[in-house]
Scaffold this active site. Structure first.
Site, PDB file in Angstrom:
ATOM      1  N   HIS A  27     -11.999  -1.505  -3.520  1.00 54.93           N
ATOM      2  CA  HIS A  27     -11.536  -2.881  -3.738  1.00 54.93           C
ATOM      3  C   HIS A  27     -12.613  -3.706  -4.440  1.00 54.93           C
ATOM      4  CE1 HIS A  27      -9.150  -2.082   0.154  1.00 54.93           C
ATOM      5  NE2 HIS A  27      -8.246  -2.171  -0.811  1.00 54.93           N
ATOM      6  N   LYS A  52       3.498  -5.443   9.766  1.00 52.87           N
ATOM      7  CA  LYS A  52       2.465  -4.424   9.616  1.00 52.87           C
ATOM      8  C   LYS A  52       1.402  -4.607  10.691  1.00 52.87           C
ATOM      9  CE  LYS A  52      -0.251  -2.323   5.944  1.00 52.87           C
ATOM     10  NZ  LYS A  52      -0.693  -2.411   4.557  1.00 52.87           N
ATOM     11  N   ARG A 110      -5.757   4.209  -8.092  1.00 52.85           N
ATOM     12  CA  ARG A 110      -6.688   5.287  -7.772  1.00 52.85           C
ATOM     13  C   ARG A 110      -6.217   6.596  -8.391  1.00 52.85           C
ATOM     14  NH1 ARG A 110      -6.250   4.290  -1.472  1.00 52.85           N
ATOM     15  NH2 ARG A 110      -4.156   4.258  -2.247  1.00 52.85           N
ATOM     16  N   SER A 151      -8.403   2.166   2.759  1.00 52.20           N
ATOM     17  CA  SER A 151      -8.728   1.507   4.027  1.00 52.20           C
ATOM     18  C   SER A 151      -8.361   2.401   5.205  1.00 52.20           C
ATOM     19  CB  SER A 151      -7.986   0.174   4.137  1.00 52.20           C
ATOM     20  OG  SER A 151      -8.435  -0.722   3.153  1.00 52.20           O
TER      21      SER A 151
END
Length: 159
Positions: free
Chosen positions: A17, A41, A89, A127
């Protein structure tokens, strides 16, 4: 002034990030990092903890950090941004992000999306991976800055 938003959960923020933010501030006058608030979430870190971590890492006038719940295009409009930054990514990220871009274009044709490829050394970091390695007492210093490690360590001790 060219403003962009960079939305994400940042639970926690990683070097991937950080790489995207550092490259975005070279392109835009202001980058608004949007900590996504999502009641559906389950986050390890609170909205405020995620916001504070990012602010601690980016002591830079070109980076603003906010918490937002709702449509990304609405967030961009409310903050005077005409661009959404998204990090990629792997090729699998592109398929999802391309779909999101098309939906965002339907919601607001004035908002563009800029995709930035993360540096190859960060291309496998997520993460979720950072949290999993930390939970298993692994060394995450190659994946996240010291402020993240300190916060995760303190959370682990309080469990």
């Amino acid at each position: 002034m060219k403003k962009a938003i960079y939305p994400g959960s940042f639970d926690p923020i990683t070097y991937g990030h950080i790489d995207i933010i550092n490259r975005a501030i070279k392109i835009f006058d202001e980058v608004i990092v949007v900590v996504s608030k999502n009641a559906n979430k389950k986050f390890l870190l609170s909205d405020e903890e995620r916001q504070t971590l990012i602010q601690k890492i980016f002591d830079n006038q070109k980076v603003k950090v906010i918490i937002f719940s709702g449509l990304t295009t609405k967030c961009a409009l409310e903050n005077g941004a005409s661009t959404i930054i998204r990090g990629l990514r792997m090729i699998t990220d592109f398929e999802y992000e391309f779909q999101m871009n098309l939906a965002n274009k339907e919601l607001n044709k004035e908002i563009d999306t800029v995709f930035l490829m993360t540096d190859i050394e960060h291309s496998y970091i997520s993460s979720s991976l950072v949290k999993e390695i930390h939970n298993l007492a692994g060394d995450i210093s190659k994946f996240a800055p010291p402020a993240v490690i300190e916060l995760l360590d303190s959370k682990k001790k309080s469990d």
